[in-house]
Write a protein that holds these residues in place. Structure first.
Motif: not given
Length: 727
Positions: A383, A387, A448
């Protein structure tokens, strides 16, 4: 592009195969003649020799006889013909196999891209040599030659696409045999580098292999925009602040280049001045950091292919491509925004592929690691990488928000669909939903994307105005209409637009054209947007910078509206001129130009560093030592060799990678592999941006560099063993 149902043509195909087996000699002869016709694509002279030099005949009186001799004299002489005959012999068996051995070579998925390829080759050659379609659409002889050459390219393309698709079918359904029993030490080394240490191994190999380029380039390779970006950060005069309508005359930092990248490279130079009292030290800090990041991103893409179940030989080939292709080491030391953007874009693409694939059952995808725990395809740390990749793509290129937008929407859509399918299957079975597919993973992807949207909006609408940072000029998106106007003016009103007279061989001076298609009112309208007095002379068919540089930043909306009205009127007067301007600016993305691709050399970098605009404020200079000179000499020798070796030199052409992308996209379309096809959408987006940009693919490759850097991973993820991963 949907192929017809082959079951309806089974009898016809069977008859062809029977005929192929019954009359092998006839098929071989026909295949040889087709191969001979195909080689004419290489043998036609783009400038036919006038038959008057051979025959004392009047072209007008001789008619068709004259045209026939013009065509015959366009073909290669006896010296080249020997090589072309040998090539035709080598192509005979592939032609025989495709056109007579299979029976399905005329499917739309083969014919349509082959036809497009032939058109690009014929017209691309003409524009590459003459900046026009003169060779294709000239006299009758040239038109006939163009048709013959196009037929040759068409045949070659049909065979190439057909065999490529068969090869891809093989790669998608089979494992390449590679084991210790057969390869011994080679297998052990490759296994240690690519499987035991899937990230650290490729990373160290790239760092070691690229080290001579880094040493030769110290403190870093300058290109045209590098000095301007650094001067912007220090609020010194630069090329962009001279023409923009600055929000604050005392703030020269602006958005012509990505502000975030300008801040990064400028801060590194500032750090070098603060710590070592040396601007060169600051450049070295930035170059070394970018060098490490680039190697790490490419190593990460290779290690991610292992999680996707891509076999060791494929990963080894990709690593060797990164090692031996000189562009990657050259760009890793280049001080430009495109390199860090490509790194971020690669990470974003890797994370997108993982998200799209993580909801699918990976049947036998990790067979080579029997007994090992199955790797988690998308872990918690992914994750953060998603991002970072999305934010880097947003802020390291102007307009870069479109790339995380496309990638995140695609990933969220497939994550939501996989969660829905898993929930429905569990409900039908009366069991609890499996934890292998988190139900709300798509929410994290959209979060995101929301972060990118909010950050970009805050930066452009709040932060930049608050600090008086002027946004980039609107001229950057007007390359196409500006080039078309400049070409029209050069052709029809050169006398009034600064075009110099030409001198014939006999010494006669010919004035620039002025045929009255441009009125005084139209000149005045164009002049309010583009400086008209030398507009025709500034026109460069391959690059729009010279035309755009005279854009009037103070032009009102009414002026621009009036300009586009004139632009539309001129299109009606000579649409062919507009089409030629468009093709001339972008044909290099589809035709491998004879010109060498732009290489950022240390010699050119030293010249840019020594420009008065840079030396006035900074002491930039190449590092001078015996080791640096030796590394530079060896790297240049290797680079020249790659550019000169036949076929290998095509790796230095933008068109090569565009056609690989086209072939893969068509292949995925014909297999109806929509999930794998969706992954190529961001790469197609980069190509689309290149096709509205300022430069031809034969002039610069750095605009397409993000695609080139991502293509090995994209091909490995979507093609090799795709039956196991995507079906």
């Amino acid at each position: 592009m949907k192929d017809p149902d082959l079951s309806t043509t089974a009898a016809r195909d069977a008859a062809r195969i029977v005929w192929f087996k019954r009359y092998p000699a006839k098929q071989t002869l026909i295949a040889f003649l087709l191969a001979l016709l195909a080689t004419t694509a290489f043998s036609i002279d783009p400038a036919p020799v006038s038959s008057n030099a051979v025959l004392a005949i009047d072209p007008k009186a001789s008619g068709m006889l004259y045209v026939c001799y013009e065509v015959l004299l366009s073909f290669a002489g006896h010296t080249d013909a020997v090589m072309l005959l040998a090539l035709a012999c080598l192509l005979t068996l592939p032609f025989r196999y495709v056109f007579f051995g299979r029976g399905d070579a005329w499917r739309p998925s083969v014919i349509l891209p082959s036809l497009f390829f032939a058109v690009c080759m014929v017209f691309g050659r003409s524009y590459d040599l003459t900046d026009s379609a003169e060779i294709v659409l000239g006299d009758k002889a040239r038109i006939i030659c163009a048709w013959i050459g196009g037929a040759g390219w068409m045949l070659l393309a049909v065979v190439a696409f057909y065999l490529a698709f068969e090869c891809l079918d093989w790669l998608s359904s089979r494992r390449i045999p590679f084991s210790e029993a057969h390869f011994g030490r080679v297998w052990r080394v490759a296994h240690a580098v690519l499987s035991v240490h899937p990230f650290a191994g490729p990373f160290l190999v790239l760092m070691i292999a690229w080290a001579p380029t880094l040493i030769a380039s110290l403190p870093g390779l300058f290109m045209g925009d590098t000095g301007a970006q650094i001067r912007q950060w220090f609020n010194y005069p630069n090329g962009t602040s001279d023409y923009l309508r600055l929000l604050n005359p005392n703030v020269l930092l602006n958005g012509h280049h990505p502000v975030v990248h300008t801040a990064i490279i400028g801060s590194c130079v500032q750090l070098g001045l603060s710590l070592f009292n040396s601007a060169n030290a600051g450049l070295a800090i930035y170059t070394c950091a970018q060098f490490v990041i680039t190697a790490a991103c490419m190593a990460y893409s290779i290690s991610s292919l292992r999680k996707l179940g891509v076999s060791l030989p494929v990963r080894g080939v990709i690593l060797l491509f990164f090692v031996f292709m000189p562009m990657f080491s050259n760009y890793a030391a280049l001080l430009t925004k495109d390199v860090l953007f490509a790194d971020a874009f690669l990470v974003l693409l890797v994370q997108t592929v993982k998200l799209v694939a993580c909801g699918l059952p990976r049947r036998d995808a990790n067979a080579e690691r029997a007994g090992e725990q199955r790797p988690v395809l998308f872990a918690r740390h992914d994750w953060l990488l998603l991002a970072l990749g999305a934010m880097g793509s947003t802020f390291l290129r102007n307009g870069g928000l479109v790339f995380p937008l496309a990638a995140c929407v695609i990933a969220a859509a497939f994550c939501a669909w996989d969660a829905h399918v898993a929930h429905r299957a569990a409900k039908q079975a009366g069991a609890a939903p499996s934890g292998a597919i988190p139900r709300f993973r798509w929410v994290g992807v959209l979060a995101v994307l929301a972060l990118c949207l909010a950050s970009n909006m805050y930066f452009t609408k709040v932060f930049m105005p608050a600090h008086d940072i002027t946004p980039g000029s609107k001229r950057e998106i007007l390359s196409i209409p500006f080039q078309q106007t400049a070409r029209f003016v050069q052709k029809h009103d050169g006398l009034n637009s600064g075009v110099n007279p030409t001198v014939k061989e006999d010494g006669t001076i010919v004035e620039a054209p002025c045929d009255g298609l441009v009125t005084d009112e139209e000149r005045a309208v164009i002049d309010r947007v583009l400086k008209y007095e030398n507009l025709g002379r500034r026109y460069n068919p391959d690059k729009s910078d010279a035309v755009k540089n005279c854009f009037n930043e103070y032009a009102s909306q009414e002026d621009i509206k009036a300009y586009f009205e004139v632009w539309a009127q001129m299109f009606k007067k000579d649409p062919g001129c507009y089409i030629s301007a468009l093709i001339n600016n972008y044909y290099g993305y589809f035709y491998p130009s004879a010109r060498d691709a732009w290489v950022y050399s240390t010699a050119r970098s030293a010249e840019i560093m020594a420009k008065p605009d840079n030396l006035k404020y900074f002491d930039f200079h190449p590092v001078d030592s015996k080791v640096v000179r030796w590394c530079d000499h060896l790297i240049n020798l290797y680079r020249v060799a790659v550019q000169r070796i036949p076929f290998i030199s095509l790796t230095m052409s933008s068109a090569t990678y565009v056609w690989i992308m086209i072939a893969v996209v068509v292949y995925l379309l014909r297999r109806h592999s929509w999930r794998a096809l969706a992954i190529w959408v961001p790469l197609l987006g980069v190509l689309a941006v290149c096709l509205i940009g300022p430069c031809n693919g034969s002039t610069y490759m750095r605009y397409l560099y993000p695609v080139i850097a991502c293509m090995p991973f994209a091909v490995g993820a979507t093609i090799t063993r795709s039956d196991l991963l995507w079906s």
